[in-house]
Design a protein around this motif. Structure first.
Motif, PDB file in Angstrom:
ATOM      1  N   GLY A 298       0.795  -1.223   0.000  1.00  0.00           N
ATOM      2  CA  GLY A 298       0.000   0.000   0.000  1.00  0.00           C
ATOM      3  C   GLY A 298       0.822   1.265   0.000  1.00  0.00           C
ATOM      4  O   GLY A 298       0.295   2.364   0.127  1.00  0.00           O
ATOM      5  N   LEU A 299       2.122   1.144  -0.131  1.00  0.00           N
ATOM      6  CA  LEU A 299       2.973   2.334  -0.088  1.00  0.00           C
ATOM      7  C   LEU A 299       3.343   2.833  -1.484  1.00  0.00           C
ATOM      8  O   LEU A 299       4.108   3.784  -1.628  1.00  0.00           O
ATOM      9  N   GLY A 300       2.822   2.190  -2.493  1.00  0.00           N
ATOM     10  CA  GLY A 300       3.112   2.631  -3.856  1.00  0.00           C
ATOM     11  C   GLY A 300       1.969   2.263  -4.772  1.00  0.00           C
ATOM     12  O   GLY A 300       0.918   1.769  -4.320  1.00  0.00           O
ATOM     13  N   ASP A 301       2.182   2.530  -6.051  1.00  0.00           N
ATOM     14  CA  ASP A 301       1.150   2.181  -7.015  1.00  0.00           C
ATOM     15  C   ASP A 301       0.900   0.674  -6.986  1.00  0.00           C
ATOM     16  O   ASP A 301       1.834  -0.114  -6.824  1.00  0.00           O
ATOM     17  N   ALA A 302      -0.331   0.297  -7.170  1.00  0.00           N
ATOM     18  CA  ALA A 302      -0.679  -1.124  -7.107  1.00  0.00           C
ATOM     19  C   ALA A 302      -0.102  -1.865  -8.308  1.00  0.00           C
ATOM     20  O   ALA A 302       0.010  -1.329  -9.395  1.00  0.00           O
TER      21      ALA A 302
ATOM     22  N   SER B 619       7.176   4.972  -4.847  1.00  0.00           N
ATOM     23  CA  SER B 619       6.468   4.813  -3.586  1.00  0.00           C
ATOM     24  C   SER B 619       6.427   6.134  -2.846  1.00  0.00           C
ATOM     25  O   SER B 619       7.065   7.108  -3.236  1.00  0.00           O
ATOM     26  N   VAL B 620       5.652   6.121  -1.766  1.00  0.00           N
ATOM     27  CA  VAL B 620       5.595   7.314  -0.929  1.00  0.00           C
ATOM     28  C   VAL B 620       6.741   7.330   0.071  1.00  0.00           C
ATOM     29  O   VAL B 620       6.909   8.285   0.810  1.00  0.00           O
ATOM     30  N   ILE B 621       7.511   6.261   0.081  1.00  0.00           N
ATOM     31  CA  ILE B 621       8.723   6.252   0.895  1.00  0.00           C
ATOM     32  C   ILE B 621       9.821   6.891   0.059  1.00  0.00           C
ATOM     33  O   ILE B 621       9.918   6.646  -1.129  1.00  0.00           O
ATOM     34  N   SER B 622      10.619   7.697   0.675  1.00  0.00           N
ATOM     35  CA  SER B 622      11.715   8.323  -0.055  1.00  0.00           C
ATOM     36  C   SER B 622      12.825   7.298  -0.248  1.00  0.00           C
ATOM     37  O   SER B 622      13.426   6.835   0.711  1.00  0.00           O
ATOM     38  N   LEU B 623      13.071   6.948  -1.495  1.00  0.00           N
ATOM     39  CA  LEU B 623      14.098   5.952  -1.785  1.00  0.00           C
ATOM     40  C   LEU B 623      15.252   6.602  -2.538  1.00  0.00           C
ATOM     41  O   LEU B 623      15.065   7.571  -3.273  1.00  0.00           O
ATOM     42  N   PRO B 624      16.447   6.048  -2.390  1.00  0.00           N
ATOM     43  CA  PRO B 624      17.576   6.626  -3.114  1.00  0.00           C
ATOM     44  C   PRO B 624      17.425   6.536  -4.622  1.00  0.00           C
ATOM     45  O   PRO B 624      18.087   7.253  -5.353  1.00  0.00           O
ATOM     46  N   THR B 625      16.555   5.658  -5.069  1.00  0.00           N
ATOM     47  CA  THR B 625      16.386   5.522  -6.514  1.00  0.00           C
ATOM     48  C   THR B 625      15.403   6.527  -7.092  1.00  0.00           C
ATOM     49  O   THR B 625      15.223   6.582  -8.304  1.00  0.00           O
ATOM     50  N   THR B 763      -3.621  14.497  16.206  1.00  0.00           N
ATOM     51  CA  THR B 763      -3.948  14.505  14.780  1.00  0.00           C
ATOM     52  C   THR B 763      -5.017  13.475  14.526  1.00  0.00           C
ATOM     53  O   THR B 763      -4.926  12.337  14.995  1.00  0.00           O
ATOM     54  N   GLY B 764      -6.012  13.874  13.799  1.00  0.00           N
ATOM     55  CA  GLY B 764      -7.035  12.932  13.369  1.00  0.00           C
ATOM     56  C   GLY B 764      -7.394  13.236  11.930  1.00  0.00           C
ATOM     57  O   GLY B 764      -7.582  14.399  11.578  1.00  0.00           O
ATOM     58  N   MET B 765      -7.414  12.227  11.105  1.00  0.00           N
ATOM     59  CA  MET B 765      -7.770  12.500   9.704  1.00  0.00           C
ATOM     60  C   MET B 765      -8.326  11.257   9.027  1.00  0.00           C
ATOM     61  O   MET B 765      -8.051  10.122   9.441  1.00  0.00           O
ATOM     62  N   SER B 766      -9.096  11.504   7.995  1.00  0.00           N
ATOM     63  CA  SER B 766      -9.568  10.393   7.181  1.00  0.00           C
ATOM     64  C   SER B 766      -8.362   9.657   6.648  1.00  0.00           C
ATOM     65  O   SER B 766      -7.356  10.273   6.289  1.00  0.00           O
ATOM     66  N   GLY B 767      -8.462   8.343   6.560  1.00  0.00           N
ATOM     67  CA  GLY B 767      -7.305   7.559   6.143  1.00  0.00           C
ATOM     68  C   GLY B 767      -6.890   7.829   4.707  1.00  0.00           C
ATOM     69  O   GLY B 767      -7.674   8.338   3.895  1.00  0.00           O
ATOM     70  N   ASN B 768      -5.641   7.488   4.428  1.00  0.00           N
ATOM     71  CA  ASN B 768      -5.152   7.595   3.055  1.00  0.00           C
ATOM     72  C   ASN B 768      -5.888   6.592   2.184  1.00  0.00           C
ATOM     73  O   ASN B 768      -6.447   5.619   2.668  1.00  0.00           O
ATOM     74  N   ARG B 769      -5.810   6.832   0.914  1.00  0.00           N
ATOM     75  CA  ARG B 769      -6.407   5.886  -0.020  1.00  0.00           C
ATOM     76  C   ARG B 769      -5.339   4.942  -0.557  1.00  0.00           C
ATOM     77  O   ARG B 769      -4.202   5.353  -0.774  1.00  0.00           O
ATOM     78  N   ILE B 770      -5.713   3.704  -0.735  1.00  0.00           N
ATOM     79  CA  ILE B 770      -4.811   2.741  -1.362  1.00  0.00           C
ATOM     80  C   ILE B 770      -5.594   1.966  -2.426  1.00  0.00           C
ATOM     81  O   ILE B 770      -6.821   1.991  -2.445  1.00  0.00           O
ATOM     82  N   THR B 771      -4.836   1.328  -3.287  1.00  0.00           N
ATOM     83  CA  THR B 771      -5.465   0.467  -4.284  1.00  0.00           C
ATOM     84  C   THR B 771      -5.481  -0.949  -3.720  1.00  0.00           C
ATOM     85  O   THR B 771      -4.431  -1.530  -3.477  1.00  0.00           O
ATOM     86  N   LEU B 772      -6.661  -1.445  -3.490  1.00  0.00           N
ATOM     87  CA  LEU B 772      -6.791  -2.766  -2.874  1.00  0.00           C
ATOM     88  C   LEU B 772      -7.491  -3.715  -3.842  1.00  0.00           C
ATOM     89  O   LEU B 772      -8.716  -3.666  -3.997  1.00  0.00           O
TER      90      LEU B 772
END
Lengths: 336, 880
Positions: A298-302, B619-625, B763-772
């Motif tokens: 869930g941390l990137g595009d599916a 990704s939403v993680i900061s990667l060196p790439t 902090t309170g907020m509506s959750g993030n969206r993901i593709t499930l």
């Protein structure tokens, strides 16, 4: 530090059912191989939490109608038999096949594929690096060979081609022969020649890694995937560098029967359809690649599996093989 | 009481146009009455405004004199003039001669440190004109000659007053301001400044944070962080739990321009985003713009964050040393040449590796056949030297270096004493920023301040991988292979820019400037080689590199046409040239503030922004790439239009309440297309991307208390953000990942006593969206292994559960420093960051297969994954 890491990575997993509607659709799988009759597996998609098809879930769609056309001509309807839909049609290289399925319950699905023409392996260069010989207590001889192969082929260059490299072994059937030819009913030998190895090593061939990003090279695993395209080799002659780190050949033949010395390792260059190739790329990325790992969390595009069926489920693929056998016994004899 | 004359005699003679004699005798009589009689007796019409003669008395004595002469006598020494037009005599007030104007300029600095006080307000009591000190602390205003009182105010510092002074020639006023006798909590300083920004500035959505305000925000591991402080602002989504992400008004992370003293930084994260690259100890304050953007800034679509680093004290040396759970930092500043030259140095470094290296050494010592290597560290170094040549001229040199280093590896050798295999692998990753800038500030004239800057900024990452393996027999290596991967990814910018601040006339502050940037992009080049005892295979994955030229000009005028109105109009023009293709963009800016009364203000703004570079991130993680890319031929610059409006209410000095709304349209934004992974990296990233559009809209509401022992803010955001791409989600519109519909932040700071201080942030907020993906399909069996096939689904189709968290911090001031105790996620709510498809390990059952075989079956389930429980931390800061 350890405490910190443990605190951060300790996850809490809670079962739940997401409030997302999912509607089953038709899934059509078929692999067209020249010389083999057309078969289609028609199933339905299922919700992950619904169950396991191998255990408690029947996903086979039996009451659908599947028709097919070959090179634009309507050819007929497939019939359901033993879990699959079958036709008498036998694909040939160059055939363009369109499959259409209809189910009253799950709707329609269509897919098309062109059966690729095989690209011959021009030659295989073999370089035996090391060979050891040992004789077992059963008097058979075991050679362990370390060898590099260069599998040369020439890409036609006239169109976009996709390949999959593979291999298998040919081993003659073993036979029992009397120890004493004059006594055919006396004690007998079991004579055989058997070539095998656990796996060939593709790591030295960069073209197998053209789909792999840098960071995936470090943290991913490319083992088992040997598909590639002609993007960088179009129209050129190219050697695939394959390594056999431990190729074994076991022989027991006091009769010096040439038939028993015909074991070979068959280098196979499959020409595969584009849908096949894309499906393999997706398969690798989702299961081994960075995008799959990140997307799956869930941390990137599916990342999902790639289909060429109109419903998004299933793959209608085709492959045509070119085989080049490399005789093992001559390798042993010339290098021991 | 004066005695009034009682006689008047008006004699009329022949009357002709322009030549009529009259007789008049009046002593200190109301002018209106004298004119009434003149009208009556002369037959002339006297035309004048009723208020003109109100309260005016005249003394005039004339006998048979021409009316013009009489009028001259009456109005001598007054500001009234007359004109004869036919039978009408028109009276009007004579325009006052413009008083001579003089220019007052100078610098406002903090007493002791000599740091420029950006945003200090200088007010002229006579004309009620006011101006604001710029980023160099410089101010300039042109005032009428005469007696006046000039006051300089800066939130949290003792106001400065000149007392009554007579302005008759240009004046240079250099002000040093110190703390008031009653010290307020530091957070008050910032909050009060934000009140000023809310009520005075014309811009919508401007935030200023001081170093102390950042430091007082509770954070994970107690590591204060600019970006994590800004995450508490309305309209700013934090992204993933624990990370220093920033998604402003529905934008993406690469749409924020992060600047260090006005120089861009491309990568602002350490450790995958757990910490930002900004060391709080090196920071003076931060300007953050999220809605209306000054003309000076462009190049990103969503926000601009300019971090101002500390200049260092010109008077005395100061320093601090902090040791926390994850890192330590050291900060020192002071004069090199007292009164003229100062320095500031701040160093931050993690100390994990100081523990991990000896631990691994001990582990490896017990296992000679297998060795494991591992190390991670990050560091920041900020260095700044300032020199004042004269009151009008100063120069600075700034250096920043940030680096993450990850090393891992292992080796095994079972063949030391006998035959067997051995291998040795090493992986090294480096990534970080380097910034060097030199600037010269000069007061070209009393009304023009300029700054010329040259800079170099670089983000780079490099990876190195080596795997050496082989086989040894009888002590001899009989076969070996050596696989290596080298990879580089970087962006270099050479920057030259000039920025000017011109106060031509009262009420106008004109900012203008120009800049040139030479970009060099190397967005990922890797070489792989495999060498064996008889073969060498080398492959280079990507050979693309780009150079691009970017030029910018801008001009903006902050205009106060009257007390109630303030208007900021600007234009930013840019050119971007790459591979013979040139893009141009004009970005107009407009913002206006109307002060309804002392308590209420209303604002509206329009901004267009353009962006020529973007980040490729999987990704939403900061990667060196993650790679920074220019727009390529065939691509268009990304642009955004944003309108915003707000209403502000400040009932008194303590409270500020604001409600801001916005709507933003984004065009030509870039994302990975669906199934991009079926396009091999060698085909170029452009083939993997799709260009589309997006929009966002929402409301930001904030109540802020800025003065007192108990301060803080409560904010609420209502947000929508979506995207649409032709090659994604079948071309259908879909919600953005951080389409957090509701977001509530409560940040409180309580100064309990001189020794104790407490901070709380909820902090309170509506959750993030993901593709499930919820569905599966039958494995066609084409791969090397069996898999569950994942069925494609709509993008961002699932919203994670509501996110909420409470962070607490307690600060205990001691004689030589302070202790900080903080608790992240104080009530230990494990927020869901992800959803997995897995099997229920607690639910096994036997099933009978069609062939009669009984198998143990585990139920497939969806699982929410919650991470990061309560994390306490402690740090001590020693001040000297």
């Amino acid at each position: 530090m350890i405490l910190t890491v443990v605190l951060v990575v300790t996850g809490c997993y809670t079962n739940f059912e997401p409030d997302i509607e999912s509607r089953p659709v038709l899934c059509m799988n078929s692999l067209l191989v020249p010389g083999e009759p057309l078969t289609v597996s028609l199933t339905r998609t299922w919700r992950w939490s619904e169950g396991e098809p191998d255990y408690n879930l029947d996903i086979i769609v039996r009451d659908a109608e599947i028709t097919y056309t070959v090179n634009g001509s309507q050819c007929g309807t497939l019939t359901f038999d033993n879990k699959k839909y079958r036709a008498d049609y036998i694909p040939e290289p160059g055939d363009h096949v369109v499959l259409s399925a209809h189910s009253d319950k799950y709707g329609d699905a269509t897919a098309e594929v062109t059966v690729p023409v095989a690209v011959a392996i021009d030659r295989v260069e073999t370089d035996v690096l090391d060979i050891t010989e040992s004789i077992s207590v059963d008097s058979d001889t075991l050679w362990e060979i370390k060898a590099n192969f260069k599998v040369w082929f020439t890409d036609p260059g006239d169109q976009e081609n996709f390949y999959l490299f593979g291999y298998d072994f040919y081993n003659p059937k073993g036979m029992t022969v009397p120890i004493n030819p004059d006594d055919p009913w006396g004690n007998r030998y079991y004579c055989f020649g058997l070539a095998y190895c656990s796996a060939l090593d593709y790591e030295q061939e960069p073209i197998f890694g053209e789909h792999i990003g840098v960071i995936e090279t470090l943290f991913g695993d490319s083992y088992g995937y040997s598909m590639f395209s002609d993007r960088t080799i179009s129209g050129k002659s190219y050697p695939l560098r394959i390594s056999a780190p431990r190729l074994s050949y076991k022989l027991f033949d006091p009769t010096d029967n040439p038939e028993l010395r015909t074991s070979s390792i068959n280098m196979i260059l499959y020409s595969i359809s584009k849908g096949y190739y894309r499906h393999l790329l997706g398969l690798w990325e989702r299961n081994e690649g960075m995008a799959g790992s990140i997307g799956g969390s869930g941390l990137g595009d599916a990342v999902w599996d790639v289909s060429n069926v109109s419903t998004g489920a299933g793959v209608v693929a085709a492959r045509t093989a070119a085989v080049y056998p490399v005789q093992v016994y001559p390798l042993v004899i010339s290098n021991r | 009481m004066k005695k009034l004359a009682v006689s008047i005699c008006v004699a009329l003679a022949a009357f002709s146009a322009g030549a009529q004699n009259v007789t008049v005798d009046a002593v200190n009589r109301p002018a209106a009455k004298v004119f009434a009689e003149l009208m009556e007796h002369s037959g002339k019409n006297f035309v004048y405004s009723g208020s003109l003669l109100r309260g005016m008395r005249v003394t005039v004595k004339a006998v048979d004199r021409p009316i013009a002469e009489v009028l001259d006598m009456m109005f001598r020494g007054t500001d009234i003039r007359y004109k004869v037009r036919g039978n009408n005599v028109i009276l009007s007030r004579r325009e006052k001669p413009e008083p001579r104007r003089v220019t007052v300029n100078g610098f406002v600095r903090e007493a002791g440190s000599g740091e420029a006080l950006i945003g200090a307000i200088v007010t002229d009591s006579a004309s009620r004109a006011a101006t604001v000190a710029n980023n160099g602390g410089f101010f300039s205003m042109t005032l009428p000659e005469g007696t006046t009182v000039l006051t300089v105010s800066y939130p949290g510092l003792e106001s400065f007053s000149t007392g009554r002074i007579k302005l008759h020639s240009p004046l240079t006023l250099n002000v040093e301001m110190g703390e008031p006798s009653h010290t307020l909590a530091e957070v008050v300083v910032t909050a009060a400044k934000n009140r000023s920004l809310a009520m005075e500035s014309s811009n919508v959505g401007v935030v200023n944070l001081s170093r102390d305000a950042i430091a007082s925000t509770p954070t994970i591991f107690g590591e204060s962080d600019i970006i994590k402080s800004l995450q508490h602002e309305p309209g700013v989504s934090a992204g993933v739990e624990g990370l220093a992400g920033m998604y402003v008004h529905g934008g993406d992370s690469d749409e924020n321009l992060y600047m260090l003293d006005n120089i861009p930084l491309y990568q602002v994260n350490h450790l995958g985003g757990l910490f930002s690259a900004f060391n709080t100890e090196a920071i003076r304050n931060v300007d953050f713009y999220k809605s209306a953007f000054p003309a000076k800034y462009d190049g990103r679509l969503s926000s601009f964050m300019d971090v101002h680093t500390r200049d260092g004290s010109l008077e005395s040396h100061h320093g601090s040393f902090r040791l926390g759970l994850t890192s330590g930092s050291f900060n020192l500043d002071g004069p090199i040449w007292k009164g003229h030259t100062s320095y500031s140095i701040a160093l931050r470094r993690t100390w994990y590796d100081l523990i991990s290296i000896p631990i691994l050494a001990m582990v490896n010592h017990d296992n000679p056949d297998e060795k494991t290597r591992g190390r991670y560290s990050f560091m920041d170094l900020n260095l700044k030297v300032n020199h004042h040549f004269s009151p009008r001229s100063s120069a600075h040199v700034m250096f920043y270096y940030g680096d993450d280093y990850l090393k891992s590896g292992s080796s095994s050798d079972v063949s030391v004493n006998h035959d067997g295999w051995f291998d040795d692998s090493t992986t090294r990753l480096h990534w970080g920023n380097l910034v060097f800038s030199a600037g010269w500030k000069y007061v070209f004239s009393p009304s023009i301040f300029g700054e010329i800057t040259g800079a170099y900024t670089r983000y780079g990452s490099s990876m190195y991988y080596k795997y050496y393996s082989g086989e040894r027999r009888d002590g001899e290596i009989v076969s070996w292979s050596d696989e290596r991967i080298d990879s580089d990814n970087n962006i270099h910018d050479w920057i030259l820019r000039a920025d000017f601040d011109w106060r031509p006339v009262p009420g106008h502050t004109v900012n203008f400037g120009a800049g040139y940037t030479r970009h060099s992009f190397l967005p990922g080049r890797s070489t792989r080689s495999v060498k064996t005892d008889d073969m060498l295979v080398t492959a280079t994955d990507s050979v693309w590199s780009y150079r691009a030229d970017e030029a910018n000009v801008y001009i903006g005028d902050d205009w106060r046409p009257c007390d109630r109105w303030r208007v900021n109009i600007g234009l930013h023009g840019s050119l971007f040239s790459i591979n013979g293709s040139t893009h141009a963009a004009l970005s107009p800016r407009c913002a206006a503030r109307y002060t309804i009364n002392d308590r209420w203000a209303a604002k509206a703004s329009y901004s267009r922004t353009s962006q020529y570079v973007y980040q490729l991130a999987q990704s939403v993680i900061s990667l060196p790439t993650d790679q920074w890319m220019p727009i390529l031929p065939g691509q268009k610059p990304q642009t955004a239009d944003k309108i915003a409006a707000g209403v502000y209410y400040a009932p008194d000095e303590r409270w500020t309440i604001s409600l801001e709304g916005y709507y933003k349209w984004m065009r030509n934004i870039v994302e990975y297309r669906d199934e991009y992974y079926t396009i091999t990296p060698g085909m170029g990233w452009a083939a993997r991307m799709t260009e589309g559009r997006g929009s966002s809209r929402g409301l930001d509401f904030k109540i802020e208390k800025s003065v007192g022992k108990f301060t803080g803010h409560i904010s609420y955001s209502l947000m929508w953000a979506d995207r649409q791409f032709p090659d994604k989600n079948h071309g259908r519109r879909f919600p953005a990942r951080f389409d957090n519909r509701h977001k509530i932040n409560i940040a409180l700071n309580w100064k309990i006593s001189k020794k104790w201080e407490m901070g709380a942030a909820w902090t309170g907020m509506s959750g993030n969206r993901i593709t499930l993906p919820t569905q599966c399909w039958e494995d066609p069996g084409l791969g090397p292994w069996d898999y569950d096939m994942v069925y494609a689904t709509d993008i961002n189709n699932y919203r994670l559960p509501f996110y909420h968290r409470l962070d607490l911090s307690f600060t205990r001031h001691t004689k030589h420093g302070f202790w900080n105790f903080s608790i992240y996620n104080a009530y230990c709510h494990l927020n869901t960051i992800s959803v997995y498809r897995d099997y229920d390990s607690n639910d096994y059952q036997w099933v009978t297969l069609p062939d009669g075989t009984a198998m143990l079956y585990s139920r497939p389930v969806f699982q929410k994954v919650g991470v990061i429980p309560l994390i306490p931390s402690i740090s001590y800061t020693w001040l000297f």
